[in-house]
Design a protein around this motif. Structure first.
Motif, PDB file in Angstrom:
ATOM      1  N   ALA A   1       0.838  -1.203   0.000  1.00 11.87           N
ATOM      2  CA  ALA A   1       0.000   0.000   0.000  1.00 11.87           C
ATOM      3  C   ALA A   1       0.876   1.257   0.000  1.00 11.87           C
ATOM      4  O   ALA A   1       0.587   2.249  -0.706  1.00 11.87           O
ATOM      5  CB  ALA A   1      -0.924  -0.021   1.213  1.00 11.87           C
ATOM      6  N   LYS A   2       1.945   1.228   0.795  1.00  9.21           N
ATOM      7  CA  LYS A   2       2.841   2.391   0.838  1.00  9.21           C
ATOM      8  C   LYS A   2       3.536   2.589  -0.510  1.00  9.21           C
ATOM      9  O   LYS A   2       3.658   3.738  -0.991  1.00  9.21           O
ATOM     10  CB  LYS A   2       3.879   2.203   1.958  1.00  9.21           C
ATOM     11  N   LEU A   3       3.969   1.454  -1.115  1.00 11.47           N
ATOM     12  CA  LEU A   3       4.628   1.568  -2.416  1.00 11.47           C
ATOM     13  C   LEU A   3       3.658   2.030  -3.495  1.00 11.47           C
ATOM     14  O   LEU A   3       4.061   2.692  -4.468  1.00 11.47           O
ATOM     15  CB  LEU A   3       5.248   0.224  -2.798  1.00 11.47           C
ATOM     16  N   GLN A   4       2.391   1.681  -3.350  1.00 11.21           N
ATOM     17  CA  GLN A   4       1.390   2.164  -4.303  1.00 11.21           C
ATOM     18  C   GLN A   4       1.308   3.695  -4.254  1.00 11.21           C
ATOM     19  O   GLN A   4       1.155   4.367  -5.288  1.00 11.21           O
ATOM     20  CB  GLN A   4       0.005   1.550  -3.996  1.00 11.21           C
ATOM     21  N   LEU A   5       1.424   4.274  -3.052  1.00 10.69           N
ATOM     22  CA  LEU A   5       1.407   5.723  -2.913  1.00 10.69           C
ATOM     23  C   LEU A   5       2.650   6.350  -3.550  1.00 10.69           C
ATOM     24  O   LEU A   5       2.596   7.415  -4.173  1.00 10.69           O
ATOM     25  CB  LEU A   5       1.334   6.105  -1.434  1.00 10.69           C
ATOM     26  N   ILE A   6       3.789   5.656  -3.313  1.00 14.92           N
ATOM     27  CA  ILE A   6       5.030   6.183  -3.878  1.00 14.92           C
ATOM     28  C   ILE A   6       4.974   6.179  -5.395  1.00 14.92           C
ATOM     29  O   ILE A   6       5.496   7.083  -6.065  1.00 14.92           O
ATOM     30  CB  ILE A   6       6.221   5.335  -3.383  1.00 14.92           C
ATOM     31  N   LYS A   7       4.288   5.169  -5.933  1.00 16.99           N
ATOM     32  CA  LYS A   7       4.220   5.037  -7.391  1.00 16.99           C
ATOM     33  C   LYS A   7       3.424   6.159  -8.043  1.00 16.99           C
ATOM     34  O   LYS A   7       3.604   6.476  -9.220  1.00 16.99           O
ATOM     35  CB  LYS A   7       3.604   3.665  -7.724  1.00 16.99           C
ATOM     36  N   GLN A   8       2.525   6.805  -7.265  1.00 17.99           N
ATOM     37  CA  GLN A   8       1.735   7.908  -7.812  1.00 17.99           C
ATOM     38  C   GLN A   8       2.625   9.166  -7.937  1.00 17.99           C
ATOM     39  O   GLN A   8       3.338   9.509  -7.016  1.00 17.99           O
ATOM     40  CB  GLN A   8       0.545   8.198  -6.905  1.00 17.99           C
TER      41      GLN A   8
ATOM     42  N   ASN B   1       8.628  -2.349  -9.489  1.00 18.81           N
ATOM     43  CA  ASN B   1       9.371  -3.619  -9.322  1.00 18.81           C
ATOM     44  C   ASN B   1       9.242  -4.175  -7.904  1.00 18.81           C
ATOM     45  O   ASN B   1       9.097  -5.384  -7.689  1.00 18.81           O
ATOM     46  CB  ASN B   1      10.843  -3.390  -9.651  1.00 18.81           C
ATOM     47  N   ALA B   2       9.283  -3.280  -6.924  1.00 17.10           N
ATOM     48  CA  ALA B   2       9.147  -3.707  -5.527  1.00 17.10           C
ATOM     49  C   ALA B   2       7.757  -4.278  -5.261  1.00 17.10           C
ATOM     50  O   ALA B   2       7.594  -5.279  -4.548  1.00 17.10           O
ATOM     51  CB  ALA B   2       9.435  -2.545  -4.584  1.00 17.10           C
ATOM     52  N   ILE B   3       6.753  -3.606  -5.882  1.00 12.82           N
ATOM     53  CA  ILE B   3       5.371  -4.098  -5.690  1.00 12.82           C
ATOM     54  C   ILE B   3       5.214  -5.499  -6.261  1.00 12.82           C
ATOM     55  O   ILE B   3       4.588  -6.367  -5.654  1.00 12.82           O
ATOM     56  CB  ILE B   3       4.373  -3.105  -6.323  1.00 12.82           C
TER      57      ILE B   3
END
Length: 362
Positions: free
Chosen positions: A173-180, A235-237
């Motif tokens: 979820a945190k990485l999803q935010l970073i991806k935005q 990639n991390a996701i």
């Protein structure tokens, strides 16, 4: 008295002979004068000296005594024969009883031996079944603890996987935010804070290698200066999604294997419960009842043996008494015949003495 009379007859003959030769001694005469029979003898001697005496009654008396003695011997022989016939009948009767009761005693003893052997076999079976019951109850208790421990271990392991999946979901979820893209400009500080937070969460799962190592790599990347871009976050996701799928699959396999093992153990527990119920409710009570019945049979047989032994002792005692009675009766017969034979011998000697004294049958 008969013997005394015979001695008197002999004395008459002797004295007759003596008076033909010489006078009797005074002492002998004194002895004869002490009884009526002696006086009669002296009178007969005196008469014989001066007159011709008829001694035919004396010989008649001798013949009567001989005849009565012979009759007594014949009667005794007949009585002895009757006694002997009764002895044979009684002896056979009591001997048959002894044989019958001996056979009965032997049969009861054999039956008691067999019953005791059967009872011991039942007692051994009861012991074996009691041991089997104890073993089944012990196995049941151990397996119940095993099932309980397995359930606790599975629950604990499942909770660990759920915890791991929850942490992975938070990181994703945190990485999803970073991806935005809207977060790229203001994201470095927040990313550092998030990285520190996940580092603490990571320490909580340090004992789980399958989760600790992948998350460590992601968190290390998140803490670097150039991580906050869409490509690295993507990639991390992907990496975390693969990790999440592995965790879910492993959890499901764990639950499936745990359920299979539990079903197997429950089947064994059911079988043990059936065995315990069968032993407790049927087999062991039946064995106890059989032992009680066998004890009753043994007690009954022992009473029958006691009665048979008493009957045997009585029959043997009666047989011994009959045999002893016959021995005593034979001894009595011998004594009677010896006495009569002695009388007949004395009568014969008396008649011979009378003849030597000149007194003969007319």
């Amino acid at each position: 008295m008969r013997v005394y009379a015979l001695l008197c007859i002999i004395a008459i003959a002797y004295c007759t002979q003596t008076t033909n030769q010489a006078s009797m001694f005074e002492e002998q005469l004194g002895q004869l004068t002490k009884s009526k029979l002696g006086k009669t003898i002296l009178n007969m001697i005196s008469l014989q000296q001066f007159t011709e005496v008829d001694f035919s009654p004396l010989f008649t008396a001798i013949d009567d005594i001989v005849a009565s003695t012979q009759e007594a011997k014949e009667e005794e022989a007949a009585q002895l024969d009757t006694y002997y016939q009764q002895f044979l009948s009684d002896s056979e009767f009591y001997q048959n009883q002894v044989t019958e009761y001996s056979t009965e005693v032997a049969q009861h003893q054999s039956d008691i031996t067999t019953f005791i052997k059967d009872r011991n076999s039942l007692q051994q079976s009861l012991y074996d079944k009691s041991q089997q019951l104890n073993d089944a109850q012990r196995s049941q208790s151990q397996l119940q603890r095993t099932v309980q421990n397995n359930d606790q271990a599975t629950s604990k392991k499942t909770a660990e996987y759920d915890q791991s999946i929850s942490i992975v979901d938070q990181v994703i979820a945190k990485l999803q935010l970073i991806k935005q893209s809207s977060f790229i400009e203001v994201n470095q500080e927040d990313l550092a804070i998030s990285s520190a937070t996940f580092s603490r969460r990571l320490s909580e799962v340090s004992h789980l290698p399958h989760l600790f190592e992948p998350l460590s790599k992601v968190l290390i990347q998140m803490s670097t200066q150039g991580f906050a871009d869409q490509e690295q976050a993507g990639n991390a996701i992907k990496l975390l999604h693969n990790l999440r799928e592995d965790l879910v699959a492993t959890k499901q396999a764990l639950l499936m294997n745990a359920q299979l093992e539990k079903d197997t153990n429950n089947g064994i527990l059911t079988s043990l419960e059936e065995t315990i119920n069968l032993l407790n409710n049927e087999i062991i009570p039946q064995l106890k009842g059989d032992i009680q019945t066998k004890d009753g049979e043994i007690a009954t047989k022992q009473e029958l043996l006691k009665d048979a032994q008493s009957n045997l002792d009585t029959a043997q005692s009666n047989l011994d008494n009959v045999n002893s009675g016959w021995v005593a009766r034979q001894e009595q017969n011998k004594q009677l015949n010896d006495g009569w034979d002695n009388e007949l011998m004395l009568l014969s000697q008396a008649e011979s003495a009378l003849e030597r004294g000149g007194i003969r049958r007319q």
